[in-house]
Design a protein around this motif. Structure first.
Motif, short mmCIF file in Angstrom:
data_model
loop_
_atom_site.label_atom_id
_atom_site.label_comp_id
_atom_site.label_asym_id
_atom_site.label_seq_id
_atom_site.Cartn_x
_atom_site.Cartn_y
_atom_site.Cartn_z
N TYR A 1 80.45 105.11 132.28
CA TYR A 1 81.04 105.90 131.21
C TYR A 1 82.53 105.59 131.07
O TYR A 1 82.98 105.27 129.98
CB TYR A 1 80.79 107.39 131.50
CG TYR A 1 81.60 108.33 130.65
CD1 TYR A 1 81.17 108.68 129.39
CD2 TYR A 1 82.78 108.86 131.11
CE1 TYR A 1 81.90 109.55 128.60
CE2 TYR A 1 83.52 109.72 130.33
CZ TYR A 1 83.08 110.07 129.07
OH TYR A 1 83.80 110.91 128.30
N VAL A 21 77.33 109.02 126.83
CA VAL A 21 76.56 109.38 128.02
C VAL A 21 75.12 108.87 127.88
O VAL A 21 74.55 108.32 128.82
CB VAL A 21 76.60 110.90 128.27
CG1 VAL A 21 75.62 111.32 129.34
CG2 VAL A 21 78.01 111.33 128.63
N ALA A 22 74.52 109.04 126.69
CA ALA A 22 73.16 108.55 126.45
C ALA A 22 73.10 107.04 126.61
O ALA A 22 72.13 106.50 127.18
CB ALA A 22 72.68 108.97 125.07
N SER A 24 75.12 105.20 128.52
CA SER A 24 75.29 104.92 129.94
C SER A 24 73.99 105.16 130.71
O SER A 24 73.61 104.35 131.56
CB SER A 24 76.40 105.79 130.53
OG SER A 24 77.61 105.54 129.87
N VAL A 25 73.30 106.24 130.41
CA VAL A 25 72.03 106.55 131.07
C VAL A 25 70.99 105.49 130.74
O VAL A 25 70.23 105.05 131.60
CB VAL A 25 71.55 107.96 130.69
CG1 VAL A 25 70.12 108.20 131.14
CG2 VAL A 25 72.47 109.01 131.28
N SER A 26 70.96 105.04 129.48
CA SER A 26 69.99 104.01 129.10
C SER A 26 70.25 102.71 129.86
O SER A 26 69.31 102.01 130.24
CB SER A 26 70.01 103.76 127.59
OG SER A 26 71.14 103.01 127.20
N ILE A 28 71.71 102.50 132.91
CA ILE A 28 71.36 102.74 134.31
C ILE A 28 69.86 102.64 134.51
O ILE A 28 69.37 102.06 135.48
CB ILE A 28 71.90 104.11 134.77
CG1 ILE A 28 73.42 104.08 134.84
CG2 ILE A 28 71.29 104.52 136.11
CD1 ILE A 28 74.07 105.44 135.03
N ASN A 29 69.10 103.19 133.57
CA ASN A 29 67.65 103.20 133.70
C ASN A 29 66.99 101.86 133.42
O ASN A 29 65.79 101.70 133.64
CB ASN A 29 67.04 104.27 132.80
CG ASN A 29 67.29 105.65 133.34
OD1 ASN A 29 67.46 105.84 134.53
ND2 ASN A 29 67.34 106.63 132.45
N ARG A 43 62.92 103.14 133.74
CA ARG A 43 62.45 103.29 132.36
C ARG A 43 61.04 102.74 132.18
O ARG A 43 60.21 103.35 131.52
CB ARG A 43 63.40 102.59 131.41
CG ARG A 43 62.95 102.71 129.99
CD ARG A 43 63.99 102.21 129.06
NE ARG A 43 63.32 101.66 127.90
CZ ARG A 43 63.90 100.94 127.00
NH1 ARG A 43 65.17 100.64 127.13
NH2 ARG A 43 63.25 100.49 125.97
#
Length: 141
Positions: A1, A21-22, A24-26, A28-29, A43
């Protein structure tokens, strides 16, 4: 982030933080983890779909793009100036974009990545300046 935010050529509006944030999470996954017993990413384990890396990794958060807006054989413009937010993770490889002109969200599967000019930077800085900062909790400066 923090790395992505620091690398943006414009100020990030408070209302776009959730989109960052969305994103960054995508990201990471997409990577496999040592805590999982398989070599699959979280994912893929959750959705059962392998990502289309050509579409998913062709853009990054904050990239300036012209998204296809369709055509009806008129002189109306066929593309819209947008900022890439995050991939939606569907089978078509769509991304969520922020339309700079209308200040609204768009979902599209076809785009052309462009160079971020000073006009785009100025427009995004203007968006951030128009938003009021979120109120801080009592006792926090």
């Amino acid at each position: 982030y923090r790395c992505v935010k620091a690398g943006l050529p414009w100020k990030l509006a408070h209302s776009r933080v959730k989109d960052l944030v969305a994103y960054s999470v995508s990201r990471i996954n997409l990577r496999s983890s040592t805590s999982l017993s398989t070599t699959l990413s979280p994912r893929v384990l959750f959705t059962g779909m392998k990502p289309n890396f050509k579409k998913e990794l062709s853009l990054a958060f904050g990239d300036y793009v012209e998204v296809h807006n369709g055509t009806n054989n008129t002189s109306r413009e066929r593309s819209l100036p947008c900022i890439a937010l995050y991939p939606l993770g569907n089978s078509t490889g769509s991304w969520l974009f922020w339309n700079i002109s209308t200040r609204s969200y768009l979902r599209r599967s076809h785009w052309v990545k462009m160079i971020t000019t000073s006009l785009i930077t100025t427009a995004m800085d203007g968006d951030a300046a128009q938003e009021r900062p979120a109120a801080s909790p009592v006792g926090v400066a």
